[in-house]
Structures are given as C-alpha cells and as structure tokens.
Write an enzyme that holds these catalytic residues in place. Structure first.
Site, PDB file in Angstrom:
ATOM      1  N   GLU A  96       0.885  -1.208  -0.057  1.00 17.93           N
ATOM      2  CA  GLU A  96      -0.193   0.009  -0.081  1.00 17.93           C
ATOM      3  C   GLU A  96       0.668   1.271  -0.160  1.00 17.93           C
ATOM      4  OE1 GLU A  96      -1.596   0.846   3.866  1.00 17.93           O
ATOM      5  OE2 GLU A  96      -2.328   2.893   3.061  1.00 17.93           O
TER       6      GLU A  96
ATOM      7  N   ASP B  32      -0.103  -0.719   5.706  1.00 23.29           N
ATOM      8  CA  ASP B  32       0.282   0.141   7.166  1.00 23.29           C
ATOM      9  C   ASP B  32      -0.526  -0.782   8.261  1.00 23.29           C
ATOM     10  OD1 ASP B  32       1.937   1.793   6.308  1.00 23.29           O
ATOM     11  OD2 ASP B  32       0.546   3.381   5.822  1.00 23.29           O
TER      12      ASP B  32
ATOM     13  N   ASP C  18      -2.167   0.819  10.435  1.00 27.15           N
ATOM     14  CA  ASP C  18      -3.137   1.888  10.979  1.00 27.15           C
ATOM     15  C   ASP C  18      -4.579   1.348  10.572  1.00 27.15           C
ATOM     16  OD1 ASP C  18      -3.079   2.492   8.594  1.00 27.15           O
ATOM     17  OD2 ASP C  18      -2.015   4.440   8.975  1.00 27.15           O
TER      18      ASP C  18
ATOM     19  N   ASP D   9      -6.356   2.758   8.546  1.00 31.69           N
ATOM     20  CA  ASP D   9      -6.555   3.092   6.878  1.00 31.69           C
ATOM     21  C   ASP D   9      -5.929   1.826   6.447  1.00 31.69           C
ATOM     22  OD1 ASP D   9      -7.780   5.284   6.714  1.00 31.69           O
ATOM     23  OD2 ASP D   9      -5.985   6.524   6.562  1.00 31.69           O
TER      24      ASP D   9
END
Ligand code: 0RA
Length: 633
Positions: free
Chosen positions: A424, A497, A499, A501
């Site tokens: 990503e 990631d 997180d 998102d």
C-alpha cells in the site's frame, strides 16, 4: 354495401372448388387437427365480421355427436338475391365460388380469416355435406351441398317471426380429406374466448354435445376483461389502463396493467387476428409507452437528471398489454402473415397511446409511481446483469493486458520460489522495491487512497485500475476464465500500514480475493505481512515489536535503562534495511497465512464498512478500531 351494388367486377377470382379438394393444404394449411379446426374458425370468423360491422351480437357454435358442426349467428344473413352475372342466388355464389364475397362489406372491418382467409366456400368444398340456412327479409332460405356442389336449389322454407336475420352454417368435414375427426374442445374454446375479448359485447356460446360441455363467452369490458383474465393469477400493481379511439378509419384499442412478474405478456391483434410477429401497431405502442413513461418520470423527478432514460426493456418487464387495431384494408407481412404492415398505423397507435397514457399517469399519480418504481427496479437489475456480462469481456481484456508498469518483477520465473508483495502506498512501495531480494521477490505498489472508495460496490472495485493491475500481475485472470495454473507467484503477500487505513485496505483486498480469486486463498497462496509497530533501542541493541503487549513486556525487562521507542506510523517510515530485516527477509519475518475463514469474515466486515447505511458503519469503526489495528478483521 348493399347487395344490389354488388357486381361481377367485385368478384375477383372465380376458381372452381375442385382446386380446394385437390390441394386442401394450400387453402387451410393442413389436413390434420389444425386444418380441421380451421374449418370452424373460417365460418365463425365470417360471423364475427358481421359483429365487427355492427350487425351481429350472438354466435353459437355446436359440435354434434355425429361430428358435424353448426355455427349460428344473428348477423344480416348471406344475401339470397339473384346475382346478375351468373343468374344464381348470391347465397349459392358465395358458397360455391372460391374467394367470392371477398369484397362484400368493403368499408367495414373484416377478420382476414386467420392465416388463409379463403371464405366459407372452401369449408363447403371440404365438407361431406353442408346446409346453410339464411334468415333475411322476413323469410327463411335453405340450400344443401355435398362436397361443395349444390344438391338442392336455394329454397324459401318459411317465414321469420319478427324481423330476425342471421345465418346458420351446418357442415360435416369430409372423411376423404380428414383422416381423423376429433376436435379439441379446449383449443376451440381458447380461440372463441379470444374472439369474444376482442369483440366487445359479442356473445359466443360454445357447446360440445359429444361430451356435454358448454361455455359462453361475453366480455362487456372487451380487452380490458382480457387483461384481467391474463393477470388473474398474477399480482397487479394498479388497476388497468384502457383507451379506445378511432383515427382516420382505424379503430385502436389498448389496455395494459403492470404486475410484479418479470416476463412480458403483450398481445397484438389486427382485425382480431393475433399478429404474433407484431408489426406497425406494436412498434407504435412500444415507442409511446417508453417515451410517455420517461417524460412522466422526468417531470415528477422520479428520474434524476443524472439518471439514464428507461429503455424499452425496462418498461416491458411485468407488463401485460393488449393492442388491438381494426382497419378496413389490413396488410399482412411475413411468411406466416402474422405481422401487420400498414405504415400509417404506427403513428396512429403512437398518438392515441401517448395522449391517453400521459393523461392517465397525470390523473393517477399513485399508480404512475408504482409503475415507474417497477421500471426503475428493472433498470437496476439490468445494469447489474450487464456488469456481470461485462466481467466476462473484461477478464479477456485483462488477460491480454501486459504486466502493469508499476510492477517491479523478480528475475526467477518458477512460481514455487517467488513471491509478490502487494504494498500500500507509493512511498512504501519504493522502500520495498529497494529492500527486496529482486531475484525472487516482486513488488506491486498500489495506491490505497484510490482503492479506498467508500461505498464502492465490488463490481465497481473490479473496474478499478489498481485492482486490474493486481489481477494482471497474478496472471490468473478472473471470473470464468480464472486459472490457478497461471499464477505467477507462489506467495502473494499483502503489505499494509499498521493503522486503521491500512486495515481498511487490507479488508478490501481480502474481500477481493475471497470473492473473485478464492482458489488463491484455498491453496494457501495468500499471506499478510507483519510489519513491526515499534523499534526499541537499548544501548547498541535494537528490537522490533509487533504489538503493544509485546512492547510492554520488553519495557519491563529493561526497567530503569535508557530506551528509545520509535513508533512506525507507516511503512514509509522504515528505511529499506529496516523493512528487509523486519518484514521481507524470510529468515526473520513473520507471515500470517490467510484462511478462507479469515477472508469470509473480512467479507462481512467489508459489507458493513462499505454498506450504504451510514450509522452501522460508524459504529463498527468506533468499536472495532483497536481490533482492526491488530489485523483481527
Ligand atoms: C356476404 C355478404 C354479406 C354477409 C355475408 C356474406 C355473411 C356470411 C356469413 C357466413 C356466416 N355468417 C355470415 N353472415 C354473413 C353482407 C350482407 C349484406 O350486405 O347485407
């Protein structure tokens, strides 16, 4: 037209009835049961012509135990006056001359007698015997024929009580022509029912004395009753629409009603002939229906400016309709003569339908809304079906596509040794490209932001360029032509990631694989990379930790020591060496192998995340944010 005006110029072809007996198929189609029924239709059609001309209200059809058939009508009665050219009574001319009488009553509508329109004389020719009785001008006349030839003169046999008029045709089909005489009650009843629907106010009584069955057809509502009959076992969305109007000598009748069905039941008739191949009346009707519904839907804001128009297909689903036209000179086209050709009829039907239907929609807003809603549902279903079809096309497009430019491929070709990182973000992708072992590790950076389209449906997602790139890089294709043998890498590793998102994008990718490439999961090819959350430096030593729990444990161990903690907010914060060491290096990394259960739960999560109802989505993200961060999707 009065009989007195009838002259030889109006008799077109005077063929002998021998021709009919020699080649019956030419005149009635066949000599099987259909031809047999045709004889009855021919006589009944003549009576219906009298009804259409406004002179007949009752027709009675009787099948007698000896297989003879009697058709009684209260029309004008076949003329009996002397025909000047032949010196014979008109009745005899009509019954013994092929096509004679074809121009009788011109100026009124005529049933062109189904497919052949040969007249009662052909029935006479194919009957062992026939007896015709005419009530006309206060008297009763009778004549008998055998195999088409008169065996008695036209005799005056009595007086009528009142001013009764009408014709009775009684005949026995010839066993020399028809091998088997066995009429089918249901088939005949069906036809008489249809005739009665199409001729408002006409009564057709049908009695079968072989079995003592009897049915009477009378429909005050005409084709409106026809619609109710057709929709008897369906769920109508509104009361039927009906219009009847005469334009330049063409009588136009239209009735329609939508139901919750998916199929279309539209029947068209020209002079009571079922025009199964349609024609100009059907074309005019369809044009008006589509246009009127679109105009109304736009005007009422039921179709937004950005919406496409309803198509013909959209407005036909669930439609039951009858379009019946009656015209003095019908022209029939096509092999089966079941298509109306008169060009003027298209505009006439279109105008009558548009005017009346738009008015009806205006006056019946609730009904109108139900119809438009149904059409919109069809439109959406059709769009979805089109997308499914497009997918079949798209996958071949994908197959022909060259590898995506963003793919940094590996040099080894043997899939059992290679792996593809789907990363990503462009910056993380850049790091991964530098960090990888380029011999066996390939990197495909995808832009999460583009993928991360809220509310995007999966079919939309499949149109997404990033998704296309993934599928092309995999080499398997998608949909029907998916082939696991073409998979270009042994391991497909999702690198996102750590997180929210990242979790969101991973959910979406998992769902993509689950729905469209499930074999990749089933065969154990799909993995999730585990980048660290923290880098902890203690003196010269450093540690990577992958969860908060792990971090706490480590910090307890180094109590009192000076430690520096770096939290990785994204993959981009790691340098290539760090990324290699923690995430890419097969010796040190931890990969999670994705199971179909993981993917299924991601799919459910996806549905909630992407679903159109906003409150549940909010709630999910709020209550699960922590879990999501820990890959537990
Ligand atoms: C020729 C001319 C007219 C009517 C008919 C034939 C006629 C035929 C059949 C066959 C069964 N029932 C029928 N009814 C009428 C027109 C007669 C006129 O102009 O008065």
């Amino acid at each position: 037209m009065e009989w007195q005006e009838y002259d030889a110029s109006k008799i077109q072809v005077l063929e002998g009835l021998e021709a009919v007996r020699r080649r019956p198929g030419m005149y009635i189609g066949s000599t099987d049961i259909r031809g047999l029924h045709h004889l009855i239709y021919e006589v009944v059609d003549n009576a219906v012509d009298e009804a259409l001309a406004g002179f007949c209200t009752h027709i009675e059809v009787v099948i007698l135990p000896d297989n003879s058939v009697k058709v009684v009508d209260n029309g004008r009665g076949i003329p009996v006056d002397i025909h000047p050219q032949t010196g014979k009574p008109a009745l005899e001319v009509v019954m013994t001359t092929l096509h004679a009488g074809a121009k009788f009553g011109s100026g009124s509508y005529k049933v062109a007698s189904g497919l052949h329109g040969v007249g009662v004389s052909a029935v006479n020719a194919l009957s062992e015997w026939m007896e015709v009785e005419v009530k006309r001008g206060g008297f009763i006349y009778r004549q008998r024929y055998e195999r088409g030839k008169p065996v008695t003169p036209v005799k005056k046999v009595g007086r009528t009580d009142d001013n009764a008029t009408g014709t009775t045709v009684h005949f026995l089909p010839d066993k020399e022509i028809f091998r088997e005489i066995n009429y089918k009650f249901e088939t005949l009843a069906q036809r008489f029912r249809e005739m009665a629907f199409l001729t408002k106010g006409l009564t057709i009584k049908f009695r079968d004395e072989r079995t003592d069955q009897e049915m009477t057809f009378y429909f005050e509502g005409g084709i409106l009753s026809f619609i109710r009959y057709l929709n008897k076992n369906r769920t109508p969305l509104h009361p039927p629409f009906y219009v009847e109007k005469s334009v330049n000598g063409t009588l136009i009748e239209i009735a329609l009603q939508y139901t919750d069905e998916f199929s279309e039941s539209v029947f068209t008739f020209a002079n009571n002939i079922n025009t199964v191949d349609g024609g100009t009346h059907l074309t005019g009707f369809r044009a008006a229906l589509t246009r009127t519904l679109n105009e109304y839907a736009r005007k009422q804001g039921l179709l937004k400016e950005s919406d496409p128009n309803l198509t013909g297909e959209d407005v036909r689903e669930g439609l039951t309709a009858i379009v019946s036209v009656k015209l003095p000179e019908p022209q029939f086209e096509s092999q089966t003569k079941a298509k109306l050709g008169n060009p003027e009829v298209k505009g006439q039907v279109e105008a009558v339908m548009s005017d009346a239907f738009s008015k009806w929609l205006e006056e019946n807003p609730r009904e109108a809304k139900a119809i438009i809603d149904k059409c919109l549902t069809t439109l959406r279903a059709r769009e979805a079906a089109r997308k499914a079809r497009d997918l079949v096309i798209r996958k071949s497009v994908l197959e022909s596509m060259t590898l995506p430019g963003k793919l940094a491929d590996c040099s080894i070709r043997d899939p059992s040794q290679t792996e593809l990182f789907i990363v990503e973000g462009d910056s993380a992708g850049g790091s991964a490209k530098q960090a990888r072992d380029r011999r066996f590790q390939a990197v495909l950076p995808i832009r999460g932001k583009i993928l991360n389209v809220e509310k995007a449906r999966l079919d939309k997602i499949l149109e997404n360029n990033e998704v296309k790139a993934i599928i092309t890089a995999l080499g398997t294709g998608v949909g029907e032509q998916f082939n696991i043998e073409n998979l270009r890498y042994g391991r497909i590793i999702l690198l996102c990631d750590a997180d929210v998102d990242g979790a969101h994008i991973r959910t979406l990718l998992l769902t993509l694989f689950y729905r469209y490439l499930p074999q990749i999961i089933e065969r154990g090819h799909l993995y999730i990379a585990q980048p660290p959350l923290y880098r902890i430096q203690v003196g010269k030593e450093h540690y990577y930790v992958y969860s908060d729990e792990e971090k706490e444990k480590l910090l307890q161990k180094f109590k009192g020591k000076v430690v520096s903690i770096q939290r990785y907010k994204g993959l981009g914060e790691m340098n290539p060496e760090q990324l290699w060491e923690t995430t890419l290096n097969p010796e040190k990394r931890t990969l999670l192998q994705v199971t179909i259960e993981d993917a299924a739960s991601a799919d459910r999560t996806f549905s909630i995340l992407m679903g159109s109802s906003v409150p549940p989505r909010r709630r999910f993200i709020q209550t699960h944010a922590r879990k999501v961060r820990n890959l537990d999707v």
